[in-house]
Write a protein that holds these residues in place. Structure first.
Motif, short mmCIF file in Angstrom:
data_model
loop_
_atom_site.label_atom_id
_atom_site.label_comp_id
_atom_site.label_asym_id
_atom_site.label_seq_id
_atom_site.Cartn_x
_atom_site.Cartn_y
_atom_site.Cartn_z
N VAL A 96 0.85 -1.21 0.00
CA VAL A 96 0.00 0.00 0.00
C VAL A 96 0.87 1.24 0.00
CG1 VAL A 96 -1.65 1.32 1.36
CG2 VAL A 96 -1.98 -1.13 1.07
N ARG A 97 1.92 1.23 0.83
CA ARG A 97 2.80 2.41 0.89
C ARG A 97 3.49 2.66 -0.45
NH1 ARG A 97 3.93 -0.01 6.00
NH2 ARG A 97 3.11 1.29 7.70
N ALA A 98 3.81 1.60 -1.13
CA ALA A 98 4.54 1.74 -2.40
C ALA A 98 3.64 2.22 -3.55
CB ALA A 98 5.20 0.41 -2.76
N HIS A 99 2.35 1.89 -3.50
CA HIS A 99 1.49 2.16 -4.65
C HIS A 99 0.41 3.20 -4.39
CE1 HIS A 99 3.30 -1.77 -5.61
NE2 HIS A 99 3.18 -1.40 -6.88
N ALA A 100 0.16 3.55 -3.11
CA ALA A 100 -0.92 4.50 -2.81
C ALA A 100 -0.43 5.90 -3.12
CB ALA A 100 -1.35 4.38 -1.35
N GLY A 101 -0.51 6.28 -4.33
CA GLY A 101 -0.06 7.60 -4.76
C GLY A 101 -0.22 7.71 -6.25
N ARG A 102 0.71 8.34 -6.89
CA ARG A 102 0.62 8.54 -8.33
C ARG A 102 0.59 7.24 -9.14
NH1 ARG A 102 4.19 13.70 -10.08
NH2 ARG A 102 3.05 13.22 -12.01
N PRO A 103 1.32 6.18 -8.70
CA PRO A 103 1.27 4.96 -9.50
C PRO A 103 -0.15 4.43 -9.72
CG PRO A 103 3.08 4.84 -7.96
CD PRO A 103 2.31 6.07 -7.60
N VAL A 104 -0.97 4.44 -8.65
CA VAL A 104 -2.31 3.91 -8.81
C VAL A 104 -3.27 4.93 -9.42
CG1 VAL A 104 -3.21 4.54 -6.55
CG2 VAL A 104 -4.06 2.49 -7.66
N LEU A 105 -3.04 6.21 -9.15
CA LEU A 105 -3.95 7.25 -9.66
C LEU A 105 -3.81 7.45 -11.17
CD1 LEU A 105 -3.66 9.91 -6.81
CD2 LEU A 105 -5.58 8.37 -7.27
N GLU A 106 -2.70 7.06 -11.71
CA GLU A 106 -2.49 7.25 -13.15
C GLU A 106 -2.98 6.06 -13.98
OE1 GLU A 106 1.61 8.19 -13.48
OE2 GLU A 106 1.36 10.23 -12.72
N ARG A 107 -3.53 5.07 -13.27
CA ARG A 107 -4.08 3.95 -14.01
C ARG A 107 -5.41 4.33 -14.65
NH1 ARG A 107 -3.51 -1.47 -10.22
NH2 ARG A 107 -1.22 -1.50 -10.07
N PRO A 108 -5.78 3.66 -15.73
CA PRO A 108 -7.12 3.87 -16.29
C PRO A 108 -8.13 2.97 -15.57
CG PRO A 108 -5.88 2.41 -17.71
CD PRO A 108 -4.94 2.80 -16.59
N GLY A 109 -9.41 3.19 -15.88
CA GLY A 109 -10.44 2.30 -15.35
C GLY A 109 -11.44 3.01 -14.47
N PRO A 110 -12.63 2.45 -14.33
CA PRO A 110 -13.70 3.08 -13.55
C PRO A 110 -13.39 3.17 -12.06
CG PRO A 110 -14.34 0.86 -14.23
CD PRO A 110 -13.07 1.18 -14.96
N GLN A 111 -12.65 2.20 -11.53
CA GLN A 111 -12.34 2.25 -10.10
C GLN A 111 -11.44 3.44 -9.77
OE1 GLN A 111 -10.67 -1.65 -9.37
NE2 GLN A 111 -12.68 -2.52 -8.86
N VAL A 112 -10.45 3.71 -10.62
CA VAL A 112 -9.59 4.88 -10.41
C VAL A 112 -10.39 6.16 -10.60
CG1 VAL A 112 -7.52 6.09 -11.21
CG2 VAL A 112 -7.53 3.60 -11.08
N ALA A 113 -11.33 6.17 -11.58
CA ALA A 113 -12.16 7.34 -11.79
C ALA A 113 -13.01 7.64 -10.56
CB ALA A 113 -13.06 7.14 -13.02
N GLU A 114 -13.55 6.59 -9.95
CA GLU A 114 -14.35 6.78 -8.73
C GLU A 114 -13.49 7.33 -7.60
OE1 GLU A 114 -17.29 4.23 -5.75
OE2 GLU A 114 -16.42 3.28 -7.54
N LEU A 115 -12.26 6.82 -7.49
CA LEU A 115 -11.35 7.31 -6.45
C LEU A 115 -10.99 8.77 -6.69
CD1 LEU A 115 -9.57 6.81 -3.99
CD2 LEU A 115 -7.81 5.92 -5.52
N LEU A 116 -10.72 9.14 -7.94
CA LEU A 116 -10.40 10.53 -8.25
C LEU A 116 -11.58 11.44 -7.94
CD1 LEU A 116 -8.43 10.18 -11.60
CD2 LEU A 116 -7.53 10.96 -9.40
N ASN A 117 -12.80 10.98 -8.25
CA ASN A 117 -13.99 11.77 -7.91
C ASN A 117 -14.08 12.03 -6.42
OD1 ASN A 117 -15.06 12.25 -10.43
ND2 ASN A 117 -16.28 10.38 -10.47
N ALA A 118 -13.85 10.97 -5.62
CA ALA A 118 -13.93 11.13 -4.16
C ALA A 118 -12.82 12.04 -3.65
CB ALA A 118 -13.84 9.76 -3.50
N LEU A 119 -11.62 11.91 -4.19
CA LEU A 119 -10.51 12.78 -3.77
C LEU A 119 -10.73 14.21 -4.19
CD1 LEU A 119 -7.49 10.45 -4.61
CD2 LEU A 119 -8.12 11.25 -2.32
N HIS A 120 -11.36 14.39 -5.36
CA HIS A 120 -11.55 15.74 -5.90
C HIS A 120 -12.31 16.64 -4.92
CE1 HIS A 120 -12.05 18.89 -8.83
NE2 HIS A 120 -13.36 18.81 -8.75
N VAL A 121 -13.30 16.06 -4.24
CA VAL A 121 -14.10 16.85 -3.28
C VAL A 121 -13.21 17.38 -2.17
CG1 VAL A 121 -16.00 16.74 -1.62
CG2 VAL A 121 -16.18 15.52 -3.80
#
Length: 408
Positions: free
Chosen positions: A262-287
Motif C-alpha cells: 500500500v505504501r509503495a502504490h498508494a499515490g501517483r502509480p495507482v492514480l495514473e491507471r485507467p479504469g472506472p475504479q480509479v475514476a471513482e477514487l479521483l472523484n472522491a478525492l476531488h471533493v
C-alpha cells in the motif's frame, strides 16, 4: 423531591392567616332588619330591665317578654303615671322583620361586644398576614430576578447555531473521507492480492522464523502470502506443521507485506491507471482536494470544536429562556451560569458568526460531489493539474501510519 423556597411558604402562610382573618370577619354578627313598634311596659326596674307586651304581626298574636327599656325616658311614660288604671308604662322598641327570628324584639347594640371581638381578631390576623405576604412576594420576586440573572437566550441560540454548523461539517467531512476509503478499497485489495500472490510461502516462512512446515502448509492449500492473509491466525494455528506462535508470526509478516505494498502504490502509480475504479477514487478525492488543506484542517477542528461546544451548550440549556431558568434547580442554574460564562469569550464578536459561515460553506463544498461525472473527467483534469495534492491526500488517508491499525 425538589426543595420549596422559603418565600413560597411565607406566601402560603400569609394566605392562610388572611383566610382566617376573613373567617372571623364573616362570622361577626350583623344587625338584622328591624322596625320600630310600640311596647306596653308591664313591669320595670330602676336599671331599665322590664317586661313588655307587643303585637306580633307575623304570629298574629300578642306576645310578652323581657326587654331593656330606657331608664332615662320621661317619667310620664313610666308606670303608673302613663296609665294609672292598669299600672302599665309605654316604650318604643325594635322588632325583627326577617329571618327565623322575625317578630322578636331586638335591642340596638346587643351584639356589639361579640362584633367587636370578631373584628378585633380579624384585624389582628390581617396585621400578621400582610407582613408575611409582603415579605413573601417581595422576596420571591427578588429571588426570581436573581434566578433570571443568568438567562442569556441570544448567547445560547448563537452557540447552538455554531455547534450545529461545526457538527454538520465534521459529519460531512467524515462522509467525504469514508467515500475515499470506500473507493480505494477495491484498488487496495487488487494491489495486495497481486503483490502477495507473488510471494511464496517459503519466503514468508523465512522472514517469519521457524515454527512451521512449508510443505505441510502447501499440502493444506496455503501456498502464498495472500493465502496466509486470507486464512488468518485462527485457521493457520490449527493446521499441521504449525507450532504455537508461528501462525501469529506468519500473519504479521503477511500484513507487513500488504502495508508495504500500500505504501509503495498508494499515490501517483495507482492514480495514473485507467479504469472506472480509479475514476471513482479521483472523484472522491476531488471533493477533498477542492476544499484545500485549510478547509480539511477546519473540518477536522470542527468535530472537536462541536463536541466541546456541545457540552457547554447542554450545560447552558436552562439559560436559553426565562421559563427554563425559573424551572431549573439550584445546581442546574449554577452550571448554566458557569457554561454561559465560558461560552461568551468563545462566541464573542464576529468571530463566531464567521466560524459558522465558514463551516456552512465548507459543508456545501463537501456535499457538492461530482455525482454526475461518473467517468471522472473533471477530476482527472484536475488531477493532471495538481497530481501531488491528490497523491499526498490519498497517502494521508489510506496508508497505515504508526497510530493506525494495519489493514486486514
Amino acid at each position: 423531591m425538589r426543595h420549596v423556597p422559603i418565600f413560597r411558604w411565607l406566601i402560603a402562610l400569609g394566605l392562610a392567616v388572611f383566610a382566617a382573618s376573613y373567617a372571623f370577619y364573616a362570622s361577626a354578627p350583623e344587625d338584622p332588619e328591624t322596625k320600630q313598634v310600640d311596647l306596653t311596659v308591664l313591669s320595670e326596674k330602676a336599671d331599665g330591665r322590664c317586661t313588655v307586651a307587643w303585637s306580633d304581626p307575623y304570629a298574629h298574636k300578642r306576645r310578652t317578654g323581657p326587654y331593656a327599656c330606657d331608664p332615662e325616658r320621661d317619667p310620664l311614660l313610666k308606670a303608673p303615671q302613663y296609665d294609672p288604671d292598669s299600672g302599665h308604662g309605654w316604650e318604643t322598641g325594635w322588632m325583627v322583620t326577617e329571618g327565623s327570628g322575625r317578630g322578636d324584639l331586638w335591642v340596638l347594640g346587643q351584639d356589639d361586644a361579640a362584633y367587636e371581638r370578631a373584628i378585633d381578631r380579624s384585624d389582628d390576623l390581617i396585621g400578621i398576614a400582610l407582613p408575611l405576604l409582603l415579605v413573601g412576594v417581595v422576596g420571591g420576586n427578588v429571588r426570581s430576578l436573581y434566578r433570571l440573572s443568568g438567562a442569556s437566550p441570544s448567547l445560547v441560540r448563537r452557540a447552538r447555531r455554531v455547534e450545529e454548523a461545526a457538527r454538520r461539517l465534521g459529519q460531512d467531512h467524515a462522509r467525504a473521507v469514508e467515500a475515499v476509503r470506500t473507493a480505494w478499497e477495491p484498488l487496495r485489495s487488487s494491489l495486495v492480492d497481486e503483490a502477495l500472490g507473488r510471494v511464496p510461502i517459503e519466503r514468508l516462512r523465512r522472514s517469519a522464523g521457524r515454527g512451521c512446515d512449508a510443505k505441510e502448509l502447501r499440502r493444506c492449500g496455503v501456498r502464498t502470502a495472500r493465502d496466509v492473509l486470507e486464512a488468518g491466525t485462527p485457521v493457520l494455528s490449527r493446521l499441521p506443521g504449525v507450532q504455537p506462535g508461528a501462525a501469529e508470526r506468519l500473519t504479521a509478516g503477511a500484513r507487513k507485506l500488504a502495508d508495504d505494498t500500500v505504501r509503495a502504490h498508494a499515490g501517483r502509480p495507482v492514480l495514473e491507471r485507467p479504469g472506472p475504479q480509479v475514476a471513482e477514487l479521483l472523484n472522491a478525492l476531488h471533493v477533498l482536494v477542492d476544499v484545500g488543506p485549510q478547509g480539511r484542517a477546519d473540518a477536522l477542528r470542527a468535530g472537536e470544536f462541536a463536541d466541546g461546544l456541545g457540552r457547554l451548550t447542554a450545560a447552558a440549556a436552562p439559560a436559553a429562556g426565562r421559563r427554563s431558568m425559573l424551572r431549573a434547580d439550584a445546581g442546574e442554574r449554577f452550571a448554566a451560569k458557569g457554561a454561559t460564562a465560558r461560552l461568551r469569550p468563545l462566541l464573542a464578536g464576529a468571530a463566531a458568526e464567521a466560524d459558522a459561515a465558514r463551516f456552512a460553506q465548507l459543508s456545501i463544498d463537501l456535499l457538492r460531489g461530482p455525482d454526475a461525472d461518473r467517468a471522472g473527467v473533471a477530476a482527472r483534469a484536475d488531477y493532471e493539474r495538481r497530481p501531488t495534492a491528490y497523491a499526498h491526500l490519498l497517502t494521508e488517508l489510506v496508508v497505515p501510519g504508526p497510530d493506525r491499525p494495519p489493514a486486514p
